[in-house]
Write an enzyme that holds these catalytic residues in place. Structure first.
Site, PDB file in Angstrom:
ATOM      1  CD  GLU A   1     -13.046 -26.283  12.219  1.00 31.73           C
ATOM      2  OE1 GLU A   1     -11.357 -25.360  12.412  1.00 31.73           O
ATOM      3  OE2 GLU A   1     -13.042 -27.102  12.284  1.00 31.73           O
TER       4      GLU A   1
ATOM      5  CD  GLU B   1     -12.273 -31.474  11.742  1.00 25.61           C
ATOM      6  OE1 GLU B   1     -11.776 -31.023  13.035  1.00 25.61           O
ATOM      7  OE2 GLU B   1     -12.334 -31.321  10.854  1.00 25.61           O
TER       8      GLU B   1
HETATM    9  C1  BG6 Z   1     -10.238 -28.857  13.573  1.00 26.75           C
HETATM   10  C2  BG6 Z   1      -9.392 -29.002  12.809  1.00 26.75           C
HETATM   11  O1  BG6 Z   1      -9.836 -27.250  14.094  1.00 26.75           O
HETATM   12  O2  BG6 Z   1      -9.875 -28.928  14.599  1.00 26.75           O
HETATM   13  C3  BG6 Z   1      -8.250 -29.338  12.274  1.00 26.75           C
HETATM   14  O3  BG6 Z   1     -10.371 -28.825  11.219  1.00 26.75           O
HETATM   15  C4  BG6 Z   1      -7.930 -29.881  14.198  1.00 26.75           C
HETATM   16  O4  BG6 Z   1      -7.766 -29.501  11.718  1.00 26.75           O
HETATM   17  C5  BG6 Z   1      -8.740 -29.953  14.954  1.00 26.75           C
HETATM   18  O5  BG6 Z   1      -6.857 -30.636  14.082  1.00 26.75           O
HETATM   19  C6  BG6 Z   1      -8.871 -30.072  16.061  1.00 26.75           C
HETATM   20  O6  BG6 Z   1      -7.640 -29.033  17.014  1.00 26.75           O
HETATM   21  P1  BG6 Z   1      -6.521 -29.057  18.000  1.00 26.75           P
HETATM   22  O7  BG6 Z   1      -6.256 -28.210  17.868  1.00 26.75           O
HETATM   23  O8  BG6 Z   1      -6.569 -30.262  18.913  1.00 26.75           O
HETATM   24  O9  BG6 Z   1      -6.114 -29.990  16.500  1.00 26.75           O
END
Ligand code: BG6
Length: 478
Positions: A180, A375
């Site tokens: 990211e 993701e």
């Molecule tokens: C993305 C990242 O921003 O979202 C992860 O690559 C992160 O590392 C995921 O955990 C979800 O965000 P959060 O803050 O809910 O963990």
């Protein structure tokens, strides 16, 4: 054409995604050095995580223990295999390989840890998909060198990349250089700047300028790594990793539409440079008019051109919306407005499955490269019942709604998608808040925000659901 009863393409990489610092724990074991993730305390949605000056006694740092994957990975990988994973996306903690970042030789114990982890995956036919820098870097590089605001860090990153590429040459095919990288578009967020670029801002400095400078060195490092990786193993597939939040205009007022376009150009120029090998002209013009004096050399420009990525990996959680402000200078901290057409999660993230199909088409039109959804998921509070059940139908609904749009993009629109790895396939420490209670997993981990709990693992209802999605290669998604 209907998507009913039709599978995803053969060889589609179903799996799950995590990041080293969010699940490994063992923060000071195996010769590991202190990372930026190790100096962030527990926060909440309202209270940002505190970034401390080193590890301060009496404060709680959730990533130090995380879910203790460092010691428990054989059991966890076995459960992933039971779900049918074809791949497992994780990252390599830079500080396990180079504890301070500026050593000349890597730490053998750290290298061995990932050898063992990857072997464990491969034993079950699960291919590791690896991010090199996922929101952490050696804290020493922050203190001593100012993080990515310093060109010298390119060399340190290359030492790290080289050690990983050489060591895991025959174990890993899919790599990503920076997780990211474009989250720092929100340069006013201390958390985003530390996690993406190891930058701790000094009072009064121009944050936007330093973001662009740090990102430039990262983009050069990424391109160098792509070149080097291909020399080490021509079969390597080395990708970008972009946080995709499509940015919509609030209305059809041309001023809103133009501003949304510029917001997209701003948030995704990182992907332009990764994929096209050069900066968009509008941004070079902005560097000029703002007198940012970014250090970009002719040699850098040649490197960017020679090291374009093989695919675009991206995360997708939400979409954004903006309204024209009378200027085209997009400021993510201030310019986002609520979209009246979509719901939001408990953490205020706008849930927008259709936006994922939009994103897949947008990336395809812009770069003509394979894509990888690395993701996607819903952070939610789960309740474990007295008989250890977790009925997370809301998560199944979220993922089904998103997969429906993915399937349409692949089968109807012809998008070239390599795979899908939902975020936090096992509950882990949230990156933004440090909470355990913001859960994404198919596997529940008995751990509270303060680190208490047995750390025992339990399958949620979504476990069986995802197992079936993989077993049927998505053909039941309709
Ligand atoms: C993305 C990242 O921003 O979202 C992860 O690559 C992160 O590392 C995921 O955990 C979800 O965000 P959060 O803050 O809910 O963990």
């Amino acid at each position: 054409m209907t998507i009913k009863d039709r599978p995803f393409p053969d060889g589609f990489l179903w799996g799950g995604a995590v990041a080293a610092h969010q699940l490994e724990g063992g923060y000071d074991q195996g010769g590991k050095g202190l990372s930026t993730a190790d100096v962030m305390t527990l926060g909440t949605n309202e209270q940002p995580r505190e970034i401390t000056d080193g590890v301060v006694g009496g404060k709680y740092y959730p990533n130090h223990q995380a879910i203790d994957f460092y010691h428990r990975y054989p059991e966890d990988i076995k459960v992933f295999a039971g779900m049918g994973f074809k791949c497992f996306r994780t990252s390599i903690a830079w500080t396990r390989i180079f504890p301070n970042g500026d050593e000349t030789e890597p730490n053998e114990e750290g290298l061995q840890f990932y050898d063992d982890l990857f072997d464990e995956c491969l034993k079950y036919g699960i291919q590791p998909v690896v991010t090199l820098a996922h929101f952490e870097m050696p804290y020493h590089l922050v203190k001593q060198y100012g993080g990515w605001r310093n060109r010298k860090v390119i060399k340190f990153y290359m030492n790290f990349s080289q050690a990983c590429f050489e060591r895991y040459r025959d174990k890993v095919t899919y790599w990503m250089t920076f997780n990211e990288i474009n989250n720092q578009t929100n340069f006013e967020s201390d958390g985003a700047m530390l996690t993406d670029s190891g930058i701790i801002h000094q009072p009064g400095e121009n944050r936007e300028k330093w973001m662009y400078q740090a990102a430039h060195y990262e983009l050069v490092a990424s391109a160098e790594a792509v070149k080097l990786g291909h020399q080490i193993n021509p079969d390597f597939q080395i990708g970008a990793m972009i946080a995709m939040c499509p940015i919509y205009p609030l209305t059809s007022n041309p001023a809103d539409v133009l501003f949304a376009q510029r917001a997209m150009q701003t948030r995704f120029y990182f992907a332009d440079v990764h994929a096209n090998g050069f900066y968009p002209q509008w941004l070079l013009n902005r560097f000029e008019t703002e007198h940012f004096n970014i250090d970009i050399t002719e040699a850098d420009l040649a490197t960017l051109k020679a090291g374009t990525v093989d695919y675009i990996g991206f995360s997708y959680y939400m979409s954004f919306t903006v309204q024209g402000t009378g200027t085209l200078a997009y400021n993510e901290e201030h310019d986002l407005v609520k979209n009246p057409y979509v719901k939001a999660s408990d953490w205020g993230w706008q849930v927008d499955p259709i936006g994922l199909r939009y994103a897949l088409n947008w990336f395809t039109d812009r770069y003509h490269l394979p894509l990888f959804i690395v993701e996607n998921g819903l952070g939610a509070v789960d309740q474990k019942t007295a008989d250890n059940q977790i009925h997370d139908d809301y998560r199944i609904d979220y993922l089904t709604d998103h997969l429906r749009q993915v399937k349409k993009a692949v089968l109807e629109d012809g998008v070239n998608l390599l795979g899908y790895t939902p975020w936090g396939c096992i509950d882990l420490v949230a990156a933004s808040t440090g909470q355990m209670s913001k859960r994404y997993g198919f596997i529940y981990v008995d751990e509270n925000d303060d680190g208490s709990g047995s750390l025992k693992r339990y399958k949620k209802d979504s476990f069986e659901w995802y197992q079936n999605v993989i077993a049927t290669n998505g053909s039941e998604i309709e």
